[in-house]
Write a protein that holds these residues in place. Structure first.
Motif, PDB file in Angstrom:
ATOM      1  N   VAL A 168      -0.154  -1.877   4.879  1.00 24.23           N
ATOM      2  CA  VAL A 168      -0.953  -0.742   4.408  1.00 24.23           C
ATOM      3  C   VAL A 168      -0.329   0.581   4.856  1.00 24.23           C
ATOM      4  O   VAL A 168      -0.321   1.564   4.100  1.00 24.23           O
ATOM      5  CB  VAL A 168      -2.418  -0.857   4.888  1.00 24.23           C
ATOM      6  CG1 VAL A 168      -3.234   0.329   4.401  1.00 24.23           C
ATOM      7  CG2 VAL A 168      -3.047  -2.155   4.381  1.00 24.23           C
ATOM      8  N   VAL A 169       0.246   0.604   6.058  1.00 23.81           N
ATOM      9  CA  VAL A 169       0.950   1.810   6.509  1.00 23.81           C
ATOM     10  C   VAL A 169       2.158   2.072   5.608  1.00 23.81           C
ATOM     11  O   VAL A 169       2.426   3.216   5.207  1.00 23.81           O
ATOM     12  CB  VAL A 169       1.376   1.676   7.986  1.00 23.81           C
ATOM     13  CG1 VAL A 169       2.258   2.863   8.397  1.00 23.81           C
ATOM     14  CG2 VAL A 169       0.148   1.591   8.887  1.00 23.81           C
ATOM     15  N   ALA A 170       2.903   1.024   5.273  1.00 22.10           N
ATOM     16  CA  ALA A 170       4.062   1.167   4.374  1.00 22.10           C
ATOM     17  C   ALA A 170       3.630   1.691   3.006  1.00 22.10           C
ATOM     18  O   ALA A 170       4.293   2.548   2.408  1.00 22.10           O
ATOM     19  CB  ALA A 170       4.778  -0.177   4.226  1.00 22.10           C
ATOM     20  N   TYR A 171       2.519   1.182   2.505  1.00 27.52           N
ATOM     21  CA  TYR A 171       1.964   1.649   1.230  1.00 27.52           C
ATOM     22  C   TYR A 171       1.648   3.146   1.315  1.00 27.52           C
ATOM     23  O   TYR A 171       1.964   3.922   0.396  1.00 27.52           O
ATOM     24  CB  TYR A 171       0.712   0.838   0.906  1.00 27.52           C
ATOM     25  CG  TYR A 171      -0.093   1.345  -0.272  1.00 27.52           C
ATOM     26  CD1 TYR A 171       0.280   1.022  -1.571  1.00 27.52           C
ATOM     27  CD2 TYR A 171      -1.215   2.141  -0.078  1.00 27.52           C
ATOM     28  CE1 TYR A 171      -0.453   1.488  -2.658  1.00 27.52           C
ATOM     29  CE2 TYR A 171      -1.958   2.610  -1.152  1.00 27.52           C
ATOM     30  CZ  TYR A 171      -1.574   2.272  -2.441  1.00 27.52           C
ATOM     31  OH  TYR A 171      -2.301   2.734  -3.512  1.00 27.52           O
ATOM     32  N   ASN A 172       1.040   3.580   2.416  1.00 29.31           N
ATOM     33  CA  ASN A 172       0.737   5.000   2.602  1.00 29.31           C
ATOM     34  C   ASN A 172       2.008   5.849   2.607  1.00 29.31           C
ATOM     35  O   ASN A 172       2.045   6.942   2.030  1.00 29.31           O
ATOM     36  CB  ASN A 172      -0.017   5.215   3.918  1.00 29.31           C
ATOM     37  CG  ASN A 172      -1.431   4.651   3.881  1.00 29.31           C
ATOM     38  OD1 ASN A 172      -1.972   4.366   2.815  1.00 29.31           O
ATOM     39  ND2 ASN A 172      -2.032   4.486   5.049  1.00 29.31           N
TER      40      ASN A 172
ATOM     41  N   PHE B 146       5.772   9.701   0.623  1.00 24.30           N
ATOM     42  CA  PHE B 146       7.180  10.100   0.706  1.00 24.30           C
ATOM     43  C   PHE B 146       8.091   9.349  -0.277  1.00 24.30           C
ATOM     44  O   PHE B 146       9.296   9.600  -0.291  1.00 24.30           O
ATOM     45  CB  PHE B 146       7.706   9.875   2.127  1.00 24.30           C
ATOM     46  CG  PHE B 146       6.916  10.603   3.180  1.00 24.30           C
ATOM     47  CD1 PHE B 146       7.019  11.984   3.319  1.00 24.30           C
ATOM     48  CD2 PHE B 146       6.051   9.914   4.026  1.00 24.30           C
ATOM     49  CE1 PHE B 146       6.292  12.655   4.293  1.00 24.30           C
ATOM     50  CE2 PHE B 146       5.324  10.580   4.997  1.00 24.30           C
ATOM     51  CZ  PHE B 146       5.431  11.958   5.133  1.00 24.30           C
ATOM     52  N   GLY B 147       7.535   8.415  -1.047  1.00 26.36           N
ATOM     53  CA  GLY B 147       8.339   7.695  -2.028  1.00 26.36           C
ATOM     54  C   GLY B 147       9.240   6.624  -1.439  1.00 26.36           C
ATOM     55  O   GLY B 147      10.190   6.171  -2.093  1.00 26.36           O
ATOM     56  N   LEU B 148       8.975   6.193  -0.218  1.00 26.96           N
ATOM     57  CA  LEU B 148       9.807   5.176   0.434  1.00 26.96           C
ATOM     58  C   LEU B 148       9.448   3.782  -0.065  1.00 26.96           C
ATOM     59  O   LEU B 148       8.288   3.385  -0.069  1.00 26.96           O
ATOM     60  CB  LEU B 148       9.623   5.242   1.957  1.00 26.96           C
ATOM     61  CG  LEU B 148      10.115   6.522   2.631  1.00 26.96           C
ATOM     62  CD1 LEU B 148       9.641   6.564   4.077  1.00 26.96           C
ATOM     63  CD2 LEU B 148      11.631   6.613   2.564  1.00 26.96           C
ATOM     64  N   LYS B 149      10.451   3.024  -0.476  1.00 24.84           N
ATOM     65  CA  LYS B 149      10.229   1.656  -0.944  1.00 24.84           C
ATOM     66  C   LYS B 149      10.073   0.716   0.251  1.00 24.84           C
ATOM     67  O   LYS B 149      10.585   0.996   1.343  1.00 24.84           O
ATOM     68  CB  LYS B 149      11.401   1.194  -1.805  1.00 24.84           C
ATOM     69  CG  LYS B 149      11.552   1.966  -3.114  1.00 24.84           C
ATOM     70  CD  LYS B 149      12.724   1.418  -3.904  1.00 24.84           C
ATOM     71  CE  LYS B 149      12.891   2.150  -5.226  1.00 24.84           C
ATOM     72  NZ  LYS B 149      14.035   1.610  -6.009  1.00 24.84           N
ATOM     73  N   TYR B 150       9.415  -0.417   0.011  1.00 25.02           N
ATOM     74  CA  TYR B 150       9.193  -1.357   1.112  1.00 25.02           C
ATOM     75  C   TYR B 150       9.100  -2.799   0.610  1.00 25.02           C
ATOM     76  O   TYR B 150       8.828  -3.060  -0.567  1.00 25.02           O
ATOM     77  CB  TYR B 150       7.905  -1.009   1.866  1.00 25.02           C
ATOM     78  CG  TYR B 150       6.622  -1.158   1.071  1.00 25.02           C
ATOM     79  CD1 TYR B 150       5.926  -2.367   1.031  1.00 25.02           C
ATOM     80  CD2 TYR B 150       6.096  -0.079   0.341  1.00 25.02           C
ATOM     81  CE1 TYR B 150       4.751  -2.506   0.309  1.00 25.02           C
ATOM     82  CE2 TYR B 150       4.924  -0.206  -0.380  1.00 25.02           C
ATOM     83  CZ  TYR B 150       4.255  -1.423  -0.390  1.00 25.02           C
ATOM     84  OH  TYR B 150       3.096  -1.562  -1.123  1.00 25.02           O
ATOM     85  N   ILE B 151       9.369  -3.719   1.526  1.00 18.09           N
ATOM     86  CA  ILE B 151       9.007  -5.121   1.343  1.00 18.09           C
ATOM     87  C   ILE B 151       7.935  -5.434   2.375  1.00 18.09           C
ATOM     88  O   ILE B 151       7.856  -4.771   3.412  1.00 18.09           O
ATOM     89  CB  ILE B 151      10.203  -6.092   1.508  1.00 18.09           C
ATOM     90  CG1 ILE B 151      10.790  -6.000   2.932  1.00 18.09           C
ATOM     91  CG2 ILE B 151      11.267  -5.843   0.457  1.00 18.09           C
ATOM     92  CD1 ILE B 151      11.846  -7.055   3.218  1.00 18.09           C
TER      93      ILE B 151
END
Length: 377
Positions: free
Chosen positions: A99-103, A108-113
């Motif tokens: 959820v932090v990565a989603y935020n 900021f447009g940062l991609k994540y797995i």
């Protein structure tokens, strides 16, 4: 590339430090570790191309206010500027890190797995209905969704609609955890011989209820009373601090059984290696097991394993001819499973192909490829 790892469970799981240490040779890494205000940094490793950031941000009242916890972790991370100059994010669980990565992606447009862990499924998603909407958003926005076992993927998908599953299935990957190189450097094949009158079993794990050590002892007691074999059990593992009463029950149970040898906790790998090699069978019919690398360690030493059906390790071992899965709630089933392994012991020949994929170097290479491909897409 520079990777931001979000890892709220880092200090309670030493597996992650092995992964980060291997990745350190080729990648810059920043590991953000939110911890409780009364905890101290643990499992600290030196990274030549990175840093561990321990942030005392999780407060007692967060237990009752999940969304406030997520907001405060996100804000603390941004204030620390841990997101600066980052190319890609690896979130190591769904309901906190994810959820932090989603935020961060939204801001900021940062991609994540994102990795989905056992507690994400069996506790958070199953019972915390009010959090499901946010978890689904995390899964939808992730570049890839990682499960450590096909069993856990299937368990989560059973709680979701077919429509949603079809949307996220194409980006699902199965990535197991690895075992320490020590075990891969000291591989031993099964003996290929039938067992004599004495059968030595080994249990390695914390002394806690869900590991099912007491039903295992009861099953062996029954086999000792009803068969012509002599079953002996060596138990390796320390007390779980949250289950002191159960630990005392365990100590009382083994007092009257001279065929149980309790060794306590063993940290020395050489001593643990000898414990595995002295055994004929590894047995731990544990329920709710996060993954169970001890099963793979046992297989690396040529020991067939008894494990619970429907758990994480089941998805890798079932049908591979390396042991028997049992219903962990059925005493007769545990007895029968042990007997099956004993009766077919000489048929166990080579576990190398099963063990080799649990290699941190190979797993790290897969992650590096995943980071680079998804960052470029």
């Amino acid at each position: 590339m520079k990777i931001l790892h979000l890892n709220a469970y880092y200090i309670d799981n030493h597996l992650y430090s092995q992964l980060y240490t291997i990745l350190d040779a080729d990648l810059e890494q920043r590991v953000y570790i939110p911890i409780k205000t009364d905890r101290k940094p643990e499992n600290v490793v030196d990274l030549n191309q990175g840093e561990l950031i321990f942030e005392k941000v999780i407060k007692p009242n967060h237990k009752y206010n999940y969304f406030r916890k997520i907001k405060e972790i996100t804000n603390a991370l941004i204030q620390k500027q841990a997101h600066q100059d980052i190319d890609f994010i690896h979130a190591h669980n769904l309901f906190t890190d994810g959820v932090v990565a989603y935020n961060l992606k939204k801001k900021f447009g940062l991609k994540y797995i994102v990795a989905v862990r056992t507690t994400d499924i069996a506790l958070q998603y199953k019972y915390m209905y009010h959090r499901r909407f946010r978890a689904k958003k995390v899964l939808e926005e992730a570049e890839q969704v990682i499960f450590i076992s096909p069993t856990y993927r299937d368990k989560l998908f059973q709680m979701m609609s077919d429509t949603f599953v079809s949307r996220i299935s194409p980006k699902v990957k199965i990535m197991p955890n690895g075992i320490n190189d020590f075990w891969l450097e000291n591989l031993q094949n099964p003996s290929g011989k039938s067992l004599d009158k004495r059968v030595n079993l080994l249990y390695v794990g914390q002394i806690m209820q869900r590991k099912n050590v007491l039903p295992l002892i009861q099953a062996l007691q029954k086999l000792n009373e009803t068969t012509d074999k002599e079953f002996h059990l060596t138990v390796v593992g320390g007390e779980n601090q949250y289950e002191k009463e159960f630990y005392n029950r365990f100590l009382n149970e083994i007092k009257s059984n001279d065929w149980v040898d309790y060794k306590g906790k063993i940290k020395d790998k050489e001593k643990l290696l000898q414990a595995y090699r002295h055994a004929d069978i590894f047995a731990m019919p544990a329920k709710g097991e996060l993954f169970g690398l001890v099963y793979i360690e046992a297989l690396s030493q040529g020991k067939p394993v008894l494990y619970a059906s429907g758990e994480g390790i089941d998805g890798f071992l079932e049908g591979r001819g390396v042991g028997v899965s049992v219903n962990p709630d059925n005493l007769e089933g545990i007895c029968d499973g042990i007997s099956q392994i004993v009766d077919s012991y000489e048929t166990y020949r080579d576990f190398t192909k099963v063990v080799k994929p649990f290699n941190w170097n190979s797993i790290a290479n897969l992650y590096k490829t995943m980071y680079q491909r998804n960052e470029q897409d």
